[in-house]
Scaffold this active site. Structure first.
Site, mmCIF file in Angstrom:
data_model
loop_
_atom_site.group_PDB
_atom_site.id
_atom_site.type_symbol
_atom_site.label_atom_id
_atom_site.label_comp_id
_atom_site.label_asym_id
_atom_site.label_seq_id
_atom_site.Cartn_x
_atom_site.Cartn_y
_atom_site.Cartn_z
ATOM 1 N N GLN A 138 -7.700 -1.967 3.756
ATOM 2 C CA GLN A 138 -6.664 -1.156 3.105
ATOM 3 C C GLN A 138 -7.248 -0.370 1.933
ATOM 4 O O GLN A 138 -6.711 0.661 1.534
ATOM 5 C CB GLN A 138 -5.548 -2.090 2.631
ATOM 6 C CG GLN A 138 -4.427 -1.419 1.900
ATOM 7 C CD GLN A 138 -3.232 -2.352 1.739
ATOM 8 O OE1 GLN A 138 -2.541 -2.638 2.696
ATOM 9 N NE2 GLN A 138 -2.999 -2.820 0.527
ATOM 10 N N SER A 163 -13.800 27.256 -26.926
ATOM 11 C CA SER A 163 -13.925 26.071 -27.772
ATOM 12 C C SER A 163 -12.798 26.083 -28.790
ATOM 13 O O SER A 163 -12.369 27.147 -29.248
ATOM 14 C CB SER A 163 -15.272 26.113 -28.488
ATOM 15 O OG SER A 163 -15.233 25.342 -29.669
ATOM 16 N N ASN A 180 -17.456 28.745 -22.318
ATOM 17 C CA ASN A 180 -18.155 27.633 -21.677
ATOM 18 C C ASN A 180 -17.974 27.587 -20.161
ATOM 19 O O ASN A 180 -16.909 27.929 -19.656
ATOM 20 C CB ASN A 180 -17.663 26.302 -22.277
ATOM 21 C CG ASN A 180 -18.017 26.169 -23.749
ATOM 22 O OD1 ASN A 180 -19.069 26.663 -24.182
ATOM 23 N ND2 ASN A 180 -17.151 25.537 -24.503
ATOM 24 N N LYS A 189 -17.556 30.842 -28.442
ATOM 25 C CA LYS A 189 -17.943 30.132 -27.223
ATOM 26 C C LYS A 189 -17.176 30.564 -25.984
ATOM 27 O O LYS A 189 -15.991 30.869 -26.013
ATOM 28 C CB LYS A 189 -17.722 28.627 -27.419
ATOM 29 C CG LYS A 189 -18.661 28.044 -28.428
ATOM 30 C CD LYS A 189 -19.990 27.701 -27.800
ATOM 31 C CE LYS A 189 -19.956 26.235 -27.477
ATOM 32 N NZ LYS A 189 -21.082 25.766 -26.747
ATOM 33 N N GLU A 191 -19.390 22.739 -14.711
ATOM 34 C CA GLU A 191 -19.721 21.392 -15.197
ATOM 35 C C GLU A 191 -18.838 20.333 -14.543
ATOM 36 O O GLU A 191 -19.288 19.244 -14.191
ATOM 37 C CB GLU A 191 -19.566 21.333 -16.722
ATOM 38 C CG GLU A 191 -20.660 22.116 -17.435
ATOM 39 C CD GLU A 191 -20.385 22.306 -18.924
ATOM 40 O OE1 GLU A 191 -19.432 21.707 -19.461
ATOM 41 O OE2 GLU A 191 -21.121 23.080 -19.559
ATOM 42 N N LYS A 212 -8.323 3.732 1.661
ATOM 43 C CA LYS A 212 -7.492 4.917 1.503
ATOM 44 C C LYS A 212 -7.628 5.659 0.180
ATOM 45 O O LYS A 212 -7.883 6.862 0.153
ATOM 46 C CB LYS A 212 -6.027 4.552 1.741
ATOM 47 C CG LYS A 212 -5.794 4.222 3.193
ATOM 48 C CD LYS A 212 -4.436 3.658 3.467
ATOM 49 C CE LYS A 212 -4.483 2.963 4.795
ATOM 50 N NZ LYS A 212 -5.434 1.815 4.842
ATOM 51 N N SER A 247 0.815 -1.224 0.000
ATOM 52 C CA SER A 247 0.000 0.000 0.000
ATOM 53 C C SER A 247 0.845 1.269 0.000
ATOM 54 O O SER A 247 0.326 2.370 0.051
ATOM 55 C CB SER A 247 -0.936 0.000 1.221
ATOM 56 O OG SER A 247 -0.194 -0.173 2.406
ATOM 57 N N ASN A 250 -2.200 -2.783 12.852
ATOM 58 C CA ASN A 250 -3.661 -2.586 12.787
ATOM 59 C C ASN A 250 -4.102 -1.354 13.574
ATOM 60 O O ASN A 250 -4.900 -0.546 13.092
ATOM 61 C CB ASN A 250 -4.391 -3.836 13.308
ATOM 62 C CG ASN A 250 -4.136 -5.035 12.420
ATOM 63 O OD1 ASN A 250 -3.532 -4.901 11.358
ATOM 64 N ND2 ASN A 250 -4.581 -6.196 12.845
ATOM 65 N N THR A 260 -40.413 26.616 -9.820
ATOM 66 C CA THR A 260 -40.693 25.226 -9.464
ATOM 67 C C THR A 260 -40.843 24.524 -10.796
ATOM 68 O O THR A 260 -41.334 25.127 -11.769
ATOM 69 C CB THR A 260 -41.994 25.070 -8.637
ATOM 70 O OG1 THR A 260 -43.094 25.529 -9.414
ATOM 71 C CG2 THR A 260 -41.942 25.871 -7.336
ATOM 72 N N HIS A 261 -40.402 23.276 -10.878
ATOM 73 C CA HIS A 261 -40.391 22.528 -12.147
ATOM 74 C C HIS A 261 -39.611 23.287 -13.232
ATOM 75 O O HIS A 261 -39.901 23.130 -14.417
ATOM 76 C CB HIS A 261 -41.811 22.255 -12.670
ATOM 77 C CG HIS A 261 -42.761 21.751 -11.631
ATOM 78 N ND1 HIS A 261 -42.930 20.424 -11.350
ATOM 79 C CD2 HIS A 261 -43.574 22.425 -10.764
ATOM 80 C CE1 HIS A 261 -43.822 20.280 -10.379
ATOM 81 N NE2 HIS A 261 -44.229 21.485 -9.992
HETATM 82 N N1 ARG Z 1 -1.494 -1.307 4.818
HETATM 83 C C1 ARG Z 1 -2.373 -1.825 5.801
HETATM 84 C C2 ARG Z 1 -3.718 -1.119 5.720
HETATM 85 O O1 ARG Z 1 -3.763 -0.121 5.112
HETATM 86 C C3 ARG Z 1 -1.787 -1.646 7.152
HETATM 87 C C4 ARG Z 1 -2.245 -2.637 8.174
HETATM 88 C C5 ARG Z 1 -1.649 -3.954 7.884
HETATM 89 N N2 ARG Z 1 -2.058 -4.912 8.827
HETATM 90 C C6 ARG Z 1 -2.048 -6.218 8.559
HETATM 91 N N3 ARG Z 1 -2.460 -7.016 9.474
HETATM 92 N N4 ARG Z 1 -1.632 -6.670 7.412
HETATM 93 O O2 ARG Z 1 -4.713 -1.556 6.216
#
Ligand code: ARG
Length: 459
Positions: free
Chosen positions: A322, A277, A285, A283, A290, A325, A23, A110, A155-156
């Protein structure tokens, strides 16, 4: 490949497996949070006599050095490590030797990652909240200047009744005000510290979790170690608050796009916030509006993805988590960008007040008030509704507004009408008489503004 856990394995990890599992390519983003958490952990370990003062000093100096070096670019976070936690620990051991090997005492990745993510989300929630304030300030300024800028309310998407620009803007003020309150609320609820939960079952070391929580600015430690490592509710709440912010921005952008269209011409987006454009020279825009509307989809996607990821997970930690993230990072980055650009676009946008007023006049937005006039002269509302309907039809045939119909024509349909009908259906009267709390009348909107002013001062 550089791992923290080689001991019980007899084979090297397959190269593809290693890459699939890693990760670091995205969690390197919270190196500062990781180091901050480690420093708090080490301070606590020393206070509890688990580490010596000298070890503590060495580790903190090492970690501080790593933080500074990464920040200024002399230490690169390389992807040979599995995650940011492994990287920092390995860099520490390389710098200070054996003392560095004691950093992970009484801790698991963890609870470490649970802490890092929370520290990150907590900081970002504050930054986002500050940007919401910028949008509110921009809206407030427009409101203050436009208490008597008349426009049609829809409205609408059909012209309905006259309002003012201040009133229309005020609706968005209310929305972003709730967004601010939601962020504050989420911040309060997420402010408990998972550090010390261990892998899932706490630890046998005499950790002082209150102490680390206090150092890191939390209200206290989480009260269940299984939940501590596997709770991602706070992220879901944040992503849901962000989704609602985007929904508000997107509705606002949709209106800006409509208002900026050739047909409406209620506003003109500043050149600095428009694009051209490649083929059509005329144009200009509204791409920014958007794109903000478009990016709403990916933020909803992040919320939905995390909800689905979490739904089947048994307690406690699972690697699925994981996946929280990249979505969270993407959503947070995008919402910050959108809030900033939107505030800028709003502040520089020109409102074409005469166009708005003309449009209100020519859309029969005062028809309800013409009916109310009859009611005030003793005509039952249902009859009044029918009479004014016929007047509107006459006007449509003649291509004029109710304001331009002769008194003779009025009286042909109902003799109740007198000369004062014109005054009664003028935009100024129609809007000015609506002064119940929350209504568009300038007096009512001024009261709301007074409340908003205090609100922003205390924000
Ligand atoms: N990269 C892991 C995560 O984002 C970190 C925790 C890893 N823990 C494990 N038991 N493999 O969750």
């Amino acid at each position: 490949m550089a791992q923290l856990w080689g001991g019980r394995f007899t084979k090297e990890t397959d190269e593809l497996v290693y890459k699939f599992n890693a990760s670091i390519s995205f969690d390197k983003r919270f190196y500062a949070q990781d180091i901050r958490g480690s420093i708090a952990h080490v301070m606590m370990l020393a206070k509890q006599g688990i580490l010596t003062e000298t070890e503590k000093e060495e580790i903190i100096a090492g970690l501080t050095g790593i933080l500074e070096d990464v920040r200024e670019g002399s230490l690169e976070i390389t992807e040979e490590y599995e995650d940011i936690h492994s990287f920092v620990e390995a860099a520490l051991i390389e710098r200070i030797g054996d003392a560095g090997k004691k950093l992970h005492t009484g801790r698991s990745r963890n609870d470490q990652v649970a802490l890092d993510m929370k520290l990150y989300a907590r900081e970002e929630a504050l930054l986002l909240d500050r940007q919401v304030k910028e949008v509110l300030l921009a809206i407030y300024d427009i409101m203050e200047e436009n208490l008597e800028t008349y426009m049609p309310g829809f409205t609408h998407l059909q012209k309905a009744q006259p309002i003012t620009l201040a009133h229309h803007m005020g609706a968005y003020f209310e929305m972003f005000k709730r967004d601010h309150e939601r962020l504050q609320d989420i911040y309060r609820r997420m402010n408990t510290c998972p550090l010390g939960s261990g892998a899932l079952a706490g630890t046998t070391y005499p950790l002082d979790r209150q102490y680390t929580a206090a150092i890191l600015g939390f209200d206290g430690p989480t009260l269940n170690s299984m939940d501590g490592v596997s709770d991602r509710d706070y992220l879901l709440e944040l992503l849901s608050a962000l989704s609602i912010i985007m929904m508000h921005l997107s509705r606002f952008c949709e209106e800006v796009i409509i208002w900026n269209s050739n047909e409406y011409q209620f506003v003109e987006i500043d050149d600095a916030y428009s694009t051209g454009s490649s083929i059509m020279p005329q144009k200009k825009n509204p791409d920014i509006a958007e794109l903000v509307r478009g990016k709403t989809g990916r933020v909803y996607g992040a919320l939905n993805s995390l909800l689905v990821t979490m739904k089947g997970l048994p307690l406690a930690y699972n690697k699925d988590m994981q996946e929280d993230k990249e979505w969270a990072f993407d959503a947070i980055d995008n919402v910050k960008g959108c809030l900033m650009l939107f505030a800028g676009m709003l502040r520089t946008m020109q409102f074409r007040k005469e166009r708005m007023e003309e449009s209100a006049k020519h859309g029969f937005t005062n028809a309800t008030d013409a009916a109310d006039y009859l009611v005030n002269h003793g005509v039952p509302f249902r009859d009044a509704h029918g009479i004014v309907g016929r007047l509107v039809l006459t006007c449509i045939e003649k291509g004029i507004a109710l304001d331009d119909l002769s008194l003779e024509e009025y009286r042909k349909i109902s003799p109740v009408f007198k000369e004062d009908i014109y005054e009664a259906i003028s935009l100024k009267t129609c809007v000015g008489k609506r002064v119940t709390t929350g209504a568009p009348g300038p007096a009512a909107m001024q009261e709301a503004l007074n409340i908003y002013k205090r609100y922003l001062e205390e924000y």
